[in-house]
Design a protein around this motif. Sequence first.
Motif, PDB file in Angstrom:
ATOM      1  N   GLU A  22      10.490  -9.041  15.773  1.00 57.99           N
ATOM      2  CA  GLU A  22      11.616  -8.300  15.860  1.00 57.99           C
ATOM      3  C   GLU A  22      12.155  -7.797  14.421  1.00 57.99           C
ATOM      4  N   GLN A  23      11.191  -7.368  13.661  1.00 58.02           N
ATOM      5  CA  GLN A  23      11.586  -6.654  12.596  1.00 58.02           C
ATOM      6  C   GLN A  23      10.937  -5.041  12.725  1.00 58.02           C
ATOM      7  N   GLN A  24      11.366  -4.416  11.611  1.00 58.72           N
ATOM      8  CA  GLN A  24      10.816  -3.037  11.555  1.00 58.72           C
ATOM      9  C   GLN A  24      10.361  -2.573   9.842  1.00 58.72           C
ATOM     10  N   LEU A  25       9.358  -1.719   9.901  1.00 63.31           N
ATOM     11  CA  LEU A  25       8.938  -1.402   8.755  1.00 63.31           C
ATOM     12  C   LEU A  25       9.422   0.022   8.815  1.00 63.31           C
ATOM     13  N   ILE A  26      10.507   0.239   7.815  1.00 63.69           N
ATOM     14  CA  ILE A  26      10.959   1.602   7.552  1.00 63.69           C
ATOM     15  C   ILE A  26      10.504   2.409   6.628  1.00 63.69           C
ATOM     16  N   VAL A  27       9.937   3.740   6.627  1.00 69.52           N
ATOM     17  CA  VAL A  27       9.253   4.210   5.409  1.00 69.52           C
ATOM     18  C   VAL A  27      10.195   5.729   5.413  1.00 69.52           C
ATOM     19  N   LEU A  28      10.843   6.156   4.190  1.00 73.41           N
ATOM     20  CA  LEU A  28      11.534   7.075   3.957  1.00 73.41           C
ATOM     21  C   LEU A  28      11.074   8.224   3.234  1.00 73.41           C
ATOM     22  N   LEU A  77       0.773  -1.198   0.003  1.00 70.96           N
ATOM     23  CA  LEU A  77       0.026   0.006   0.048  1.00 70.96           C
ATOM     24  C   LEU A  77       0.910   1.230   0.022  1.00 70.96           C
ATOM     25  N   LEU A  78       2.077   0.981   0.360  1.00 69.49           N
ATOM     26  CA  LEU A  78       2.855   2.547   0.300  1.00 69.49           C
ATOM     27  C   LEU A  78       3.412   2.589  -1.043  1.00 69.49           C
ATOM     28  N   GLU A  79       3.300   1.837  -2.009  1.00 69.23           N
ATOM     29  CA  GLU A  79       4.069   2.029  -3.254  1.00 69.23           C
ATOM     30  C   GLU A  79       3.077   3.275  -3.829  1.00 69.23           C
ATOM     31  N   PRO A  80       4.072   4.103  -4.441  1.00 75.82           N
ATOM     32  CA  PRO A  80       5.256   4.128  -4.915  1.00 75.82           C
ATOM     33  C   PRO A  80       6.253   4.634  -3.910  1.00 75.82           C
ATOM     34  N   GLY A  81       6.097   4.543  -2.756  1.00 76.60           N
ATOM     35  CA  GLY A  81       6.867   5.268  -1.783  1.00 76.60           C
ATOM     36  C   GLY A  81       8.261   4.448  -1.593  1.00 76.60           C
ATOM     37  N   ILE A  82       9.055   5.224  -0.784  1.00 72.45           N
ATOM     38  CA  ILE A  82      10.122   4.476  -0.458  1.00 72.45           C
ATOM     39  C   ILE A  82      10.223   3.488   0.981  1.00 72.45           C
ATOM     40  N   ALA A  83      10.233   2.436   1.150  1.00 70.07           N
ATOM     41  CA  ALA A  83       9.870   1.391   2.194  1.00 70.07           C
ATOM     42  C   ALA A  83      10.546   0.229   2.189  1.00 70.07           C
ATOM     43  N   VAL A  84      10.989  -0.296   3.618  1.00 75.16           N
ATOM     44  CA  VAL A  84      11.674  -1.610   3.514  1.00 75.16           C
ATOM     45  C   VAL A  84      11.383  -2.089   4.860  1.00 75.16           C
ATOM     46  N   VAL A  85      11.410  -3.125   4.907  1.00 73.19           N
ATOM     47  CA  VAL A  85      11.303  -4.114   6.126  1.00 73.19           C
ATOM     48  C   VAL A  85      12.710  -4.890   6.222  1.00 73.19           C
ATOM     49  N   THR A  86      13.115  -4.461   7.544  1.00 74.13           N
ATOM     50  CA  THR A  86      14.484  -5.205   7.939  1.00 74.13           C
ATOM     51  C   THR A  86      14.308  -5.620   9.305  1.00 74.13           C
ATOM     52  N   ASN A  87      15.541  -6.538   9.796  1.00 72.60           N
ATOM     53  CA  ASN A  87      15.550  -7.036  11.072  1.00 72.60           C
ATOM     54  C   ASN A  87      16.880  -6.340  11.614  1.00 72.60           C
ATOM     55  N   ARG A  88      17.127  -6.653  12.848  1.00 75.96           N
ATOM     56  CA  ARG A  88      18.285  -5.877  13.641  1.00 75.96           C
ATOM     57  C   ARG A  88      19.441  -6.111  13.200  1.00 75.96           C
ATOM     58  N   VAL A 142      13.570  11.882   5.644  1.00 78.08           N
ATOM     59  CA  VAL A 142      13.117  11.531   6.841  1.00 78.08           C
ATOM     60  C   VAL A 142      12.630  10.204   7.195  1.00 78.08           C
ATOM     61  N   ARG A 143      12.942   9.611   8.117  1.00 76.61           N
ATOM     62  CA  ARG A 143      12.744   8.121   8.652  1.00 76.61           C
ATOM     63  C   ARG A 143      11.597   7.920   9.404  1.00 76.61           C
ATOM     64  N   GLU A 144      10.765   7.303   9.172  1.00 76.17           N
ATOM     65  CA  GLU A 144       9.496   6.894  10.231  1.00 76.17           C
ATOM     66  C   GLU A 144       9.601   5.481  10.085  1.00 76.17           C
ATOM     67  N   VAL A 145       9.727   4.829  11.623  1.00 71.72           N
ATOM     68  CA  VAL A 145       9.817   3.544  11.926  1.00 71.72           C
ATOM     69  C   VAL A 145       8.631   2.848  12.302  1.00 71.72           C
ATOM     70  N   LEU A 146       8.138   1.829  12.126  1.00 70.27           N
ATOM     71  CA  LEU A 146       7.028   0.990  12.796  1.00 70.27           C
ATOM     72  C   LEU A 146       7.855  -0.203  13.338  1.00 70.27           C
TER      73      LEU A 146
END
Length: 277
Positions: free
Chosen positions: A246-252, A117-128, A236-240
């Motif tokens: 133990e993951q993060q959804l990061i939106v730039l 749903l965040l397309e075409p935004g800049i977002a990624v799911v990552t772990n630590r 600007v980073r918004e982190v969910l």
Amino acid sequence: MGSPLGDFIRARRDSVQPESLGLPDWGRRRAPGLRRSDLAVRAGVSVEYLTRLEQGRDRNPSVAVVQALADALGLDPSEREHLRYLSKITGGECTAHTRSAPPRREVRPSVLETLGLLEPGIAVVTNRLGDLLARTDGFEAVTRGTGLLDADPPNLTRYVFTDPRARGFFADWDEVADERAFDLWRGPSSESFEWFTAELAPLAGPDFTRRLNGHVIPRRGPLRLNHPSGCELELVREVLELPSDEQQLIVLLPADESTAQAVDRLRGRSPGRLRAV
């Protein structure tokens, strides 16, 4: 043998300038920062007890002592939170801090749907560990040609510390390196410990090891990127946080109009397609 709690207290004490706390400057000293006796007086503890804490011989300070040390060192909110975390895990360090389960690499379907749903935004799911588990086309457009996505699977921590292109891509490489080391330390498991000691540490060298043990609390300000195309981006980073995974959804998000226009050019205004790893 020291402890993470003692290492952090000592590192913060060494970084404090006495005059910033209204204390006299005692002139040239063998060690930088605040004297142990000054910190002990400000925190209302004995020098002997503070010495035991810093050397790891006392691992169970009370909540009141932890609060007093935070006040005495003038810690900001993020540093206070880290001090409280260290005080909790230091007493039972082997069981509380090092988990046996490996970090989760599967992304839940609902998280993938949210990412779509965040397309075409800049977002990624990552772990630590820094594994890039799923990403939007917008994220791929901004990182294309930087080398970040070359590895299979891509990993941000490995890229930052072992790929020379990272120092050019991240305008504030030192801050990003501190972030990666801090997140790696905060999210350990037996698998990740083996990974960063056997694989990453020999490649990254002493700079990585120093950051890993330094407990530098990341500032996590805007992310400034030098794209290979010549664009200078500020995001600007918004982190969910996804604590159960133990993951993060990061939106730039573009911090200014010039960045927004550059991002539009990089992604070509094309319809987004979700890409998961």
